[in-house]
Design an enzyme around this catalytic site. Structure first.
Site, PDB file in Angstrom:
ATOM      1  N   HIS A 101     -89.643 -65.964  61.255  1.00 23.80           N
ATOM      2  CA  HIS A 101     -88.489 -66.163  61.483  1.00 23.80           C
ATOM      3  C   HIS A 101     -89.466 -67.300  62.735  1.00 23.80           C
ATOM      4  CE1 HIS A 101     -89.550 -63.966  65.463  1.00 23.80           C
ATOM      5  NE2 HIS A 101     -89.701 -62.829  64.365  1.00 23.80           N
ATOM      6  N   ASP A 103     -87.455 -67.944  65.989  1.00 20.80           N
ATOM      7  CA  ASP A 103     -86.694 -68.167  66.857  1.00 20.80           C
ATOM      8  C   ASP A 103     -87.858 -67.135  68.126  1.00 20.80           C
ATOM      9  OD1 ASP A 103     -86.257 -66.019  64.939  1.00 20.80           O
ATOM     10  OD2 ASP A 103     -84.896 -65.335  66.410  1.00 20.80           O
ATOM     11  N   ASP A 134     -95.363 -63.549  67.484  1.00 22.92           N
ATOM     12  CA  ASP A 134     -94.159 -63.061  67.377  1.00 22.92           C
ATOM     13  C   ASP A 134     -93.540 -64.246  67.184  1.00 22.92           C
ATOM     14  OD1 ASP A 134     -92.121 -61.549  66.653  1.00 22.92           O
ATOM     15  OD2 ASP A 134     -91.425 -61.063  68.157  1.00 22.92           O
ATOM     16  N   GLU A 168     -83.949 -63.889  64.072  1.00 23.04           N
ATOM     17  CA  GLU A 168     -84.403 -62.900  63.453  1.00 23.04           C
ATOM     18  C   GLU A 168     -84.501 -61.452  64.796  1.00 23.04           C
ATOM     19  OE1 GLU A 168     -87.358 -59.300  63.876  1.00 23.04           O
ATOM     20  OE2 GLU A 168     -87.484 -61.127  64.609  1.00 23.04           O
ATOM     21  N   GLU A 169     -84.638 -62.828  66.160  1.00 25.68           N
ATOM     22  CA  GLU A 169     -85.339 -62.175  67.154  1.00 25.68           C
ATOM     23  C   GLU A 169     -83.547 -61.290  67.362  1.00 25.68           C
ATOM     24  OE1 GLU A 169     -87.761 -60.707  68.686  1.00 25.68           O
ATOM     25  OE2 GLU A 169     -88.710 -61.836  68.341  1.00 25.68           O
ATOM     26  N   GLU A 192     -95.296 -59.899  60.229  1.00 27.31           N
ATOM     27  CA  GLU A 192     -94.786 -60.286  62.148  1.00 27.31           C
ATOM     28  C   GLU A 192     -96.165 -60.028  62.679  1.00 27.31           C
ATOM     29  OE1 GLU A 192     -92.176 -59.984  63.670  1.00 27.31           O
ATOM     30  OE2 GLU A 192     -90.598 -60.290  61.726  1.00 27.31           O
ATOM     31  N   HIS A 392     -93.233 -60.334  73.056  1.00 26.06           N
ATOM     32  CA  HIS A 392     -92.265 -59.873  73.960  1.00 26.06           C
ATOM     33  C   HIS A 392     -92.753 -59.269  75.100  1.00 26.06           C
ATOM     34  CE1 HIS A 392     -88.416 -58.908  71.479  1.00 26.06           C
ATOM     35  NE2 HIS A 392     -89.787 -59.662  70.327  1.00 26.06           N
TER      36      HIS A 392
END
Lengths: 426, 426
Positions: A101, A103, A134, A168-169, A192, A392
């Site tokens: 991903h 995003d 990420d 995805e998030e 990931e 994150h």
């Protein structure tokens, strides 16, 4: 037989400077939800230059938004296209999806970052910025695995499908759209950030919203009211007890090393409107981990029971029960057999490249792998170069050596999994 | 000598229906901060019709906003005029300010109200709606005290200054502006909702904002972060301990009957941005009560110490201390001697009208009385018909009989305090 490993490593080394520059550009593109168009267009151009069949589209339509697995805070996705590039194989080989991903989650409090969160700064072999780990670094590993084989003149037998998805998030609507568009394969890799641990099992998760009620009053006679802020603390404690119960009974050896294998995180709190009034409403938002093999509905029922039991802690909750809503994102847990042929190849290549034995665990978080496995009949294994601990997180970074090591493992894996039709050119 | 009490009561009874209708209109005007223009214009028209010298103005200017007692979340007040009407006396009497605010606090969660929060509905002798008790009902008592005397043909010796101010709920900028404009008197009455208790002392209060820090992480590995939401609970507990200490040592007999004489209320909580991220920042906003006679700076220092002591509870706070900011509203505590001549007249009239002995206490909340007493040399006594318990509360109401009883007490008080020059007309 060619010494694939030496050839691949040499080529990756040659391209290293340009590859790092590309990752920098990706990280400098702040592709938070709704702002992915720029990076997706540049990826589509790159894939086209590499000769892949490129499909860039803005997902839409009733089939998508009414799908039982669809979860997203939004219903339309202008500005957030998906990109898929297919490297057609010669035929007669196993196909492979490389899913990732673009995003990224918001940067949070900028002041806590040592640099601009989207700096892409390189220092001490690390590349910094939101999304570096990420999972733009992992996406680069996938892309390099294709390009390195191409540069060595390889043609594979099976198709390789590079997927650069959005959403995805917030629960996987991007990958769901690729499935509805017909993309599937004999297996999938998702790089990931696992610190290169291999996760055949992935924890699922679901978002929830709790509404805690109080009763308003003037702050100067606050004893006449009931503070929803004070009550929300009892709710947070109850969630903590539920998390403990659920994790205490988990005996999957793949989770043995994680302090809290399936966490329940309360990420947002908001309540009250006036400093000198007693707050009559507090909203809590969080995510609940779901164990591989656990039914999502069973996890939901446990949360409901935990909230009902609050009435035993404080009779206020009998009068004003906490409201529970499942909303927003949801990730289906994933479960691939440990003796799946791709698992064997991966562990073999990992050992060859690193000289170490691969660590096989279950992931502490949901990924799009659950959707691919459950809906597209595409067993998905999650393994990638990013640093789990900084996903994150402020000062997110990735170790660049790991990106290239992962690319090497992926390229070797593709040779075995998809099969070689031609090459290398001499 | 005229039987003032009978005449006043009879006249109030005659006007009762129109008076209730007026209060309904006032409550139906949702005069939250920034939306007071409509009600203020109608009050100005009414005062003009009654023959008062009316002054309607939008407060502004450097002297106001840079004044040490100025507190407001805003610096300009378009849409929020102040109104003052002066009923000139014949001379040689003591003057009296009747001060009241028209701004009301927000309605909170509409769903918790039995009716529309601005319904103005009358049932069982009560009038319902935000602001009915705090303090439009009291404002009506003041207005009726003037109009009933006018209708009886009375002319007083001293001036009566009716003040309909904005910004009381955010710290008194409206009353401050009347003082800077030159309004002062020999004493003031403020009919805030006291259940007709007489408050010569008023608790002051100050707003504060606390910033609690955490460290972000992915919710799935939440043990790698530090939740600002969990830490904020320790902060709320520490504030609770401070509140208890401050109240335990308070021995003013006027506060004897209050469960928490000087409460600290945390009214707003807000933190975290994403359900599946660990929250790295939580903001708490609240109000701290200040005892009459206590220095505001001493109260501030106690709050600072309490927050510093958090490091003993959890070493996290040594690393990331809670940030404290005094912002927004502030009410100066008020303190009028219990043997002030106006106190004696008030208690005398209260007994005459109700047949009961007045209850004299200290107020549990700040009012504009502190400013009038401290800055304008105008001793202010707070006493009014509203129901303290429903101020800032869902289903706020006022008992209509109390409004008229207060008007009667105020009218009688004005006769004695200001002195009678003429009337009643026969």
């Amino acid at each position: 037989m060619a010494n694939w490993q030496a050839l691949i490593r040499e080529q990756l080394e040659k391209d290293r400077e340009a590859s790092v520059k590309l990752l920098q550009e990706w990280v400098q593109s702040p592709s938070v939800q709704g702002a992915e168009e720029s990076i997706q267009k540049s990826i589509a151009e790159l894939l086209a230059k590499m000769g892949l069949d490129v499909d860039l589209w803005v997902m839409a339509g009733e089939e998508l938004v009414s799908h039982p697995y669809f979860v997203s805070p939004r219903q339309t996705f202008e500005g957030s296209p998906n990109v898929v590039g297919v490297w057609k194989g010669a035929g007669d080989g196993r196909s492979l999806i490389l899913n990732g991903h673009v995003d990224v989650v918001p940067a949070g409090d900028y002041a806590q970052w040592s640099d601009d969160p989207f700096s892409g700064k390189v220092a001490d072999g690390k590349l910094y910025g939101r999304g570096a780990t990420d999972m733009k670094g992992g996406n680069l590993s996938s892309l390099l695995a294709i390009s390195v084989l191409q540069k060595l003149g390889v043609r594979l037998k099976g198709d390789v499908i590079y997927q650069s998805v959005v959403e995805e998030e917030s629960g996987g609507a991007g990958t769901l759209a690729t499935i509805l568009r017909g993309y599937k394969a004999d297996a999938a890799l998702i790089p990931e950030p696992t610190n290169m641990k291999i996760f055949p099992k992935q924890q699922g998760s679901m978002w929830f919203r709790l509404t805690v009620k109080g009763r308003s009053a003037h702050g100067g006679t606050r004893y006449e009211g009931v503070s929803a802020i004070e009550k929300s603390m009892l709710v947070v404690q109850a969630i903590g007890r539920l998390e403990k119960e659920r994790n205490d009974r988990l005996d999957d050896p793949l989770y043995a090393k994680l302090p809290i294998p399936i966490p329940i995180n309360i990420g947002v709190i908001e309540g009250g409107k006036w400093p000198s009034s007693v707050a009559d409403l507090v909203k809590l938002e969080g995510r609940m981990g779901v164990a591989p093999g656990e039914q999502m509905d069973d996890a939901k029922a446990e949360m409901e029971t935990a909230l009902q039991r609050l009435a035993e802690v404080d009779p206020w909750f009998a009068e004003q029960p906490v409201e529970l809503e499942w909303y927003g994102a949801r990730w289906v847990p994933g479960d691939v057999a440990q003796d799946h042929p791709l698992m064997e190849i991966l562990q073999d290549k990992f050992a060859a490249v690193t000289g170490e034995r691969a660590i096989v665990e279950a992931s502490p978080w949901g990924t799009d792998g659950g959707l691919l496995t459950a809906l597209a009949d595409t067993p998905a294994i999650v393994v990638g170069p990013g640093v789990t601990q900084v996903a994150h997180y402020r000062d997110e970074y990735i170790v660049l050596d790991d990106v290239f090591r992962c690319a090497e493992i992926f390229a070797l894996t593709m040779l075995d999994w998809c099969g070689v039709a031609e090459g290398p050119a001499k």
